[in-house]
Structure formats: C-alpha cells, structure tokens
Design an enzyme around this catalytic site. Sequence first.
Site, mmCIF file in Angstrom:
data_model
loop_
_atom_site.group_PDB
_atom_site.id
_atom_site.type_symbol
_atom_site.label_atom_id
_atom_site.label_comp_id
_atom_site.label_asym_id
_atom_site.label_seq_id
_atom_site.Cartn_x
_atom_site.Cartn_y
_atom_site.Cartn_z
ATOM 1 N N LYS A 103 31.328 32.361 -13.498
ATOM 2 C CA LYS A 103 31.581 30.920 -13.463
ATOM 3 C C LYS A 103 32.852 30.779 -12.623
ATOM 4 O O LYS A 103 33.953 31.126 -13.051
ATOM 5 C CB LYS A 103 31.786 30.399 -14.885
ATOM 6 C CG LYS A 103 31.797 28.880 -15.003
ATOM 7 C CD LYS A 103 33.186 28.328 -14.844
ATOM 8 C CE LYS A 103 33.239 26.832 -15.079
ATOM 9 N NZ LYS A 103 34.511 26.265 -14.606
ATOM 10 N N GLY A 152 42.727 32.692 -18.797
ATOM 11 C CA GLY A 152 43.157 31.299 -18.682
ATOM 12 C C GLY A 152 43.937 30.886 -19.902
ATOM 13 O O GLY A 152 44.669 31.693 -20.492
ATOM 14 N N SER A 153 43.750 29.640 -20.314
ATOM 15 C CA SER A 153 44.579 29.085 -21.398
ATOM 16 C C SER A 153 44.118 29.575 -22.765
ATOM 17 O O SER A 153 42.947 29.925 -22.963
ATOM 18 C CB SER A 153 44.491 27.558 -21.364
ATOM 19 O OG SER A 153 43.170 27.152 -21.639
ATOM 20 N N GLY A 196 41.362 27.136 -24.077
ATOM 21 C CA GLY A 196 40.040 27.388 -23.486
ATOM 22 C C GLY A 196 39.449 28.702 -23.960
ATOM 23 O O GLY A 196 38.277 28.779 -24.356
ATOM 24 N N GLY A 197 40.279 29.745 -23.952
ATOM 25 C CA GLY A 197 39.796 31.067 -24.340
ATOM 26 C C GLY A 197 39.315 31.087 -25.776
ATOM 27 O O GLY A 197 38.252 31.625 -26.100
ATOM 28 N N GLU A 241 41.888 36.899 -21.967
ATOM 29 C CA GLU A 241 43.298 37.180 -21.692
ATOM 30 C C GLU A 241 43.954 35.830 -21.549
ATOM 31 O O GLU A 241 43.552 35.037 -20.694
ATOM 32 C CB GLU A 241 43.412 38.004 -20.408
ATOM 33 C CG GLU A 241 44.791 38.605 -20.251
ATOM 34 C CD GLU A 241 45.302 38.434 -18.864
ATOM 35 O OE1 GLU A 241 44.691 38.967 -17.924
ATOM 36 O OE2 GLU A 241 46.336 37.747 -18.722
ATOM 37 N N CYS A 276 50.437 36.201 -15.382
ATOM 38 C CA CYS A 276 50.338 36.586 -16.785
ATOM 39 C C CYS A 276 51.478 37.520 -17.171
ATOM 40 O O CYS A 276 51.880 37.567 -18.328
ATOM 41 C CB CYS A 276 48.985 37.218 -17.075
ATOM 42 S SG CYS A 276 48.389 38.280 -15.771
ATOM 43 N N GLU A 305 54.552 30.173 -24.444
ATOM 44 C CA GLU A 305 54.583 30.345 -22.991
ATOM 45 C C GLU A 305 54.786 29.003 -22.279
ATOM 46 O O GLU A 305 54.191 27.995 -22.645
ATOM 47 C CB GLU A 305 53.242 30.955 -22.526
ATOM 48 C CG GLU A 305 53.207 31.234 -21.029
ATOM 49 C CD GLU A 305 51.886 31.869 -20.566
ATOM 50 O OE1 GLU A 305 50.884 31.781 -21.300
ATOM 51 O OE2 GLU A 305 51.874 32.439 -19.459
HETATM 52 P P1 NAP Z 1 41.666 27.054 -18.301
HETATM 53 O O1 NAP Z 1 41.850 25.601 -18.371
HETATM 54 O O2 NAP Z 1 41.697 27.807 -19.569
HETATM 55 O O3 NAP Z 1 40.265 27.309 -17.549
HETATM 56 C C1 NAP Z 1 39.803 28.597 -17.194
HETATM 57 C C2 NAP Z 1 38.301 28.526 -16.928
HETATM 58 O O4 NAP Z 1 37.592 28.368 -18.164
HETATM 59 C C3 NAP Z 1 37.864 27.354 -16.070
HETATM 60 O O5 NAP Z 1 36.760 27.752 -15.296
HETATM 61 C C4 NAP Z 1 37.444 26.316 -17.086
HETATM 62 O O6 NAP Z 1 36.473 25.430 -16.578
HETATM 63 C C5 NAP Z 1 36.848 27.162 -18.173
HETATM 64 N N1 NAP Z 1 37.027 26.585 -19.504
HETATM 65 C C6 NAP Z 1 38.208 26.355 -20.121
HETATM 66 N N2 NAP Z 1 38.001 25.862 -21.356
HETATM 67 C C7 NAP Z 1 36.665 25.781 -21.522
HETATM 68 C C8 NAP Z 1 35.828 25.348 -22.591
HETATM 69 N N3 NAP Z 1 36.345 24.898 -23.740
HETATM 70 N N4 NAP Z 1 34.495 25.391 -22.419
HETATM 71 C C9 NAP Z 1 33.965 25.831 -21.267
HETATM 72 N N5 NAP Z 1 34.700 26.262 -20.211
HETATM 73 C C10 NAP Z 1 36.034 26.236 -20.338
HETATM 74 O O7 NAP Z 1 42.759 27.727 -17.363
HETATM 75 P P2 NAP Z 1 43.340 27.274 -15.942
HETATM 76 O O8 NAP Z 1 42.594 26.128 -15.393
HETATM 77 O O9 NAP Z 1 43.358 28.486 -15.121
HETATM 78 O O10 NAP Z 1 44.850 26.889 -16.245
HETATM 79 C C11 NAP Z 1 45.246 26.050 -17.324
HETATM 80 C C12 NAP Z 1 46.358 26.709 -18.134
HETATM 81 O O11 NAP Z 1 45.949 28.006 -18.563
HETATM 82 C C13 NAP Z 1 47.650 26.967 -17.381
HETATM 83 O O12 NAP Z 1 48.470 25.836 -17.356
HETATM 84 C C14 NAP Z 1 48.258 28.116 -18.147
HETATM 85 O O13 NAP Z 1 48.986 27.658 -19.236
HETATM 86 C C15 NAP Z 1 47.069 28.893 -18.643
HETATM 87 N N6 NAP Z 1 46.791 30.117 -17.838
HETATM 88 C C16 NAP Z 1 47.306 31.285 -18.273
HETATM 89 C C17 NAP Z 1 47.071 32.436 -17.555
HETATM 90 C C18 NAP Z 1 47.630 33.736 -18.010
HETATM 91 O O14 NAP Z 1 47.405 34.722 -17.339
HETATM 92 N N7 NAP Z 1 48.337 33.815 -19.114
HETATM 93 C C19 NAP Z 1 46.324 32.421 -16.379
HETATM 94 C C20 NAP Z 1 45.799 31.204 -15.961
HETATM 95 C C21 NAP Z 1 46.044 30.057 -16.711
HETATM 96 P P3 NAP Z 1 36.916 24.023 -15.893
HETATM 97 O O15 NAP Z 1 37.988 24.330 -14.918
HETATM 98 O O16 NAP Z 1 35.657 23.542 -15.259
HETATM 99 O O17 NAP Z 1 37.400 23.183 -17.019
#
Ligand code: NAP
Length: 525
Positions: A184, A241-242, A245-246, A265, A302, A392
């Site tokens: 995805k 990611g977040s 979301g995770g 992660e 990360c 974080e």
């Molecule tokens: P994200 O919002 O968690 O999204 C990551 C992926 O997962 C995207 O493709 C998103 O789709 C999908 N997704 C997220 N929640 C979902 C759910 N409930 N159901 C289905 N699919 C879902 O992460 P991000 O866009 O990369 O960044 C947002 C925040 O994540 C950052 O501000 C940061 O705090 C954190 N982050 C942390 C790390 C780390 O390594 N620690 C890395 C990246 C991001 P869509 O985009 O289509 O919603």
Amino acid sequence: MKLTGNLLIGASEVGATAGTLQALNPATNEKFGPDFALGGAAEVERAVQLADEAFDSYNATSLEVRAAFLDRIADGLDANAPALAERISLETGLPAAQFLGEAARSATQFRQFATVVRQGRFRQAAIDPAQPERQPRPRMDHRMQKIAVGPIAIFGASNFPISYSVAGGDTASALAAGAPVIVKAHNAHPGGSEIQARVIQQAVKDSGLHEGVFSMVRGEGNAIGEALVDHPLIKGVTFTGSEVGGMALYRRAQQRPDPIPVFTEMTSVNPTFILPIALFERGATIGDGFAERMLVNVGQACLKPAILLAIDGVGYSELKQAMIERISAMQARTMLTPGINLAYRKNVEAQRAAGAEQIAAGAGPTGEWDGQSFLFEVDGARLLDTPALLDEVFGPSALLVRVRDDEQLLAIARRFRGQLSATMHLERADHALATRLLPILERRTGRIVINAFAHPQEVSYATIHGGPFPATSDSRFTSVGMGAIERFLRPVTYQGFPDELLPEALQRANPRGLWRLNDGELSKA
Ligand code: NAP
C-alpha cells in the site's frame, strides 16, 4: 521511465476507480502531475487473489531463481536511481542527493537478501534421522524447514520514501522469505512509489515468476488499508508510521476470525544518557554531535535522538551551550507532508504546555510547511511527574533533561517505554553507573549504543531495528537487517518422508550444500 499514475496489480495497469490524487511539493506547496489512480476494495481483492495464486510456485522457487530475482530488483534500482531521486526530491522538497543514497541502500539490501537466500540458512533446516532400534520406541525420521507464511501486506512509510517504502527492507525481506507482496503505497510520494513498483514488476517478468508475486495499490482514507488487513488470504502485515495508525491496524488484524501477525514500527525517542565523567571531559562535543544528529532529515527519522539526559555538574553548561548554538543557527526546513508539519507544531506546543522550557529556537519558517527547530529543557523531577514529556515529537525538536543525581537518572530510565535505541556516552570511570543503567536499557530497547549516535543505520546480520512496545508491536523481531526475514517464516516438520517428496533443503544428499542441524550437530552433511 514514464509515469502513468496507474495501480500496478500483478502484470496489469489499473486506472482510477476511487478518484485520483496529485503529488505535492511541500517546499513550493504546488501540486503536479500525472494524476495518480486511487483504488479500493476491488483492487485489493484482485491483488490478493493473484498473490495467493502466486504463493505455491513462488514459495517453491529454487534458491538460485529467487536470489537472481532479488538481484534483478537491485540492478533495476541502480539503473533508475537518478530518475527516482529526482522525482522523490520533487515530492518531498528534500535534495535529490539524499535519495541517491537511499536508492543505493535499497539496492544493497536486495543484494544482501539475495546472499541470504543463496546461503539457505533462513530455512533453518533441522534433521532428526530415524532411529528404528531406539528403545522403548523407535523414532521416525523428522525434518524441519521454514517456509513463507503467505501473502504479506506492506504499508510504505512516509519518511524514507525508498528504503522503508515500496522497494524497502520490508519488501526485500518478505520476497526473500518466499512471500508474495502487496504494497500500500504512501500518498506522500506517489511517483517515487510507481518507479520502484515498476522496477519490481519488471524483475518479476524477467525472472519468469507468477505475476501475483508483487502488486502496488494506492487509496485515500483508511478503507484500502483496512481491506488489505481484513483479507483472509493476507497472512502478515508490516507497517511504519504513527502509533495511532499502527495500533488501529494491529487491533484490526487481531479481531479477524484468523488473527495474523502485524509488525508495526511506530515511535521512539531514542534516549541518550551522558554519564558524569563523559560530561566533564567532553560535554560540548556531545551536545554538538547530539544536536547535529537530531536535526538530520528535519528530525523525521525513527532513530532521531530526541531526549538527552545529563546529571547537573561540571560540563553541563558547556553541553547546553553547544546545543543552543547549533539549534539556534538552524534554518527552518520543509517537512515531508503538511500532516506531519501540523502534528509537529501541535506536539511542540504540547511539550511547552507540559512544562518544558524553550531554551533555543532556529530561524522561523518561511515556507508554509517548514519546521522550525527547537530545544527545550526540563528538570528531572518535573519529567518524573509528567509522563507526556517522554512522548515523541516527530520533527526537529529535542528535550534536554537536567538530572539531579545517579538515582534520579536510573529512575527516569525506568520510565521510558520501549525504544528502538538508547545511547550512553561514558568514560572508563563511568562504568560503575553504566553497569546499573545497562539492565534497565536492555529491557526497554532493541539497540544500545556507546559513545556514538544511533545513525547511520547499518543493514547487516547483527542489526536490530526493533524494540519493546511502542517502538514496535513485536519486540522479538527486527525490521532492518538480515534478521528481518524471520518475520515472514514459519516452521514445518516433514515426518517419514521419502526423499523425492522432500523439499530441496531437507533432501538426504543435501544438493545445495546447506548448513543443517543434523541430529543436533551443525554440518553440511
Ligand atoms: P501514518 O499516518 O501512520 O500512515 C502510514 C500509512 O498507514 C499510510 O499509508 C496511511 O494511509 C496508513 N494508515 C494509517 N492509519 C491507518 C488506518 N487506521 N487504517 C488504514 N490505513 C492507515 O504515518 P505518516 O503519514 O507517515 O505520518 C504521520 C505521523 O506518523 C508522523 O507525524 C509521525 O508522528 C509518525 N511517524 C513515525 C515514524 C517513525 O519512524 N517513528 C515514521 C513515519 C511517521 P493514508 O496516508 O492513506 O491515511
């Protein structure tokens, strides 16, 4: 390579069924083409059905065929690296040179996994030969190897658009394990995702593999990701990611009629502990090095070191001054996406509201999605009373903690949730305190670093990029390094098999010359 914006499902190109999106250059705030197709549950269904059809033949490929496939992907990444870097630079506002490095890292990763496949150790072949004369009862011939768990859904990350994305470590390790992959793609870099997907799609074709070995889907909102995680033919998930979301995806997968493993992660502040003699000897150097690392990638990594703890004493003011100087001199820089920038601003304010004092700020933003750099300070007692300060802040901000004494340092260390890494700066005379800190860190992190910062990430056999929750959802595994393959494998025992029905890794003649555990002894027999 010409971009069409289509979804790549097996060997097919599939146009939009749920609208389109364009890439955004966060530096200029301009959108640009082509239009990228968005799909939904129907596209997931097609991709997963194909992956399931591909499974048996792909899982049964010879080690050499699979390794050559991974090498082809590496060659394709090398050949397309300039175009890939150029495109992702436009989609992130970050310099193309950075992505040439990331493309090279990904290519190397695929080649390393090709070596892992050729070596065949991932099979962990174990042979317990028959013992017909054994008393009181004979033993049947038992042979065990590991095979892939099934098709894997991979959620590409936003912050490393190649090495944690479509052609990143998750894809490389899953394909090495023998698992078909459906990615995805992250919407923050749709063009870069398409280039990587086309490289893999071409390698599937050139290797003569079933088209379902690889697909890339894209969608907006949660529906497409949920459809992937819910699909009964998907047997594992990876996510970077977040935490929100995770964990949403993790919980969803556990509520399926047949729960599946989900390797997320998510979040880590990578605490850095400066022990007293190191602070005395080189406080300024450590402060400067820490701030430099914290600012890499506009703090969107990360492994960003986010919290620095030092016991107040000789060297503390030099440490603090060095950090203030580097962070104050920093220009504001474009962050990866508007969403990440907005979350950063909100989290900085939350840290301020929780009682952290701002002691340095970089230049203010000039572009809409620029992230201003900050340094906050708090004393140890306040930190112990305010767990939110340990959360974080994803972006270019750090927290310096002024600790009272050894006991308070150890008490704070015990408060940290699971981390990807922790660092100690120390001299020989600090070893007694380090010995007390070490077991606390071992329980909370997947990597402990001494006298360095946690970058750059090695991709090797001893690499662990993982740790207890919430750094990841499963502390037993790594998402980077050769051990990442283990997330996608499960053991199968073959009992009483004639040779011609045994898989290659377990045949009596050991045709591939693999290292195997033979009646408890490691040998190539
Ligand atoms: P994200 O919002 O968690 O999204 C990551 C992926 O997962 C995207 O493709 C998103 O789709 C999908 N997704 C997220 N929640 C979902 C759910 N409930 N159901 C289905 N699919 C879902 O992460 P991000 O866009 O990369 O960044 C947002 C925040 O994540 C950052 O501000 C940061 O705090 C954190 N982050 C942390 C790390 C780390 O390594 N620690 C890395 C990246 C991001 P869509 O985009 O289509 O919603």
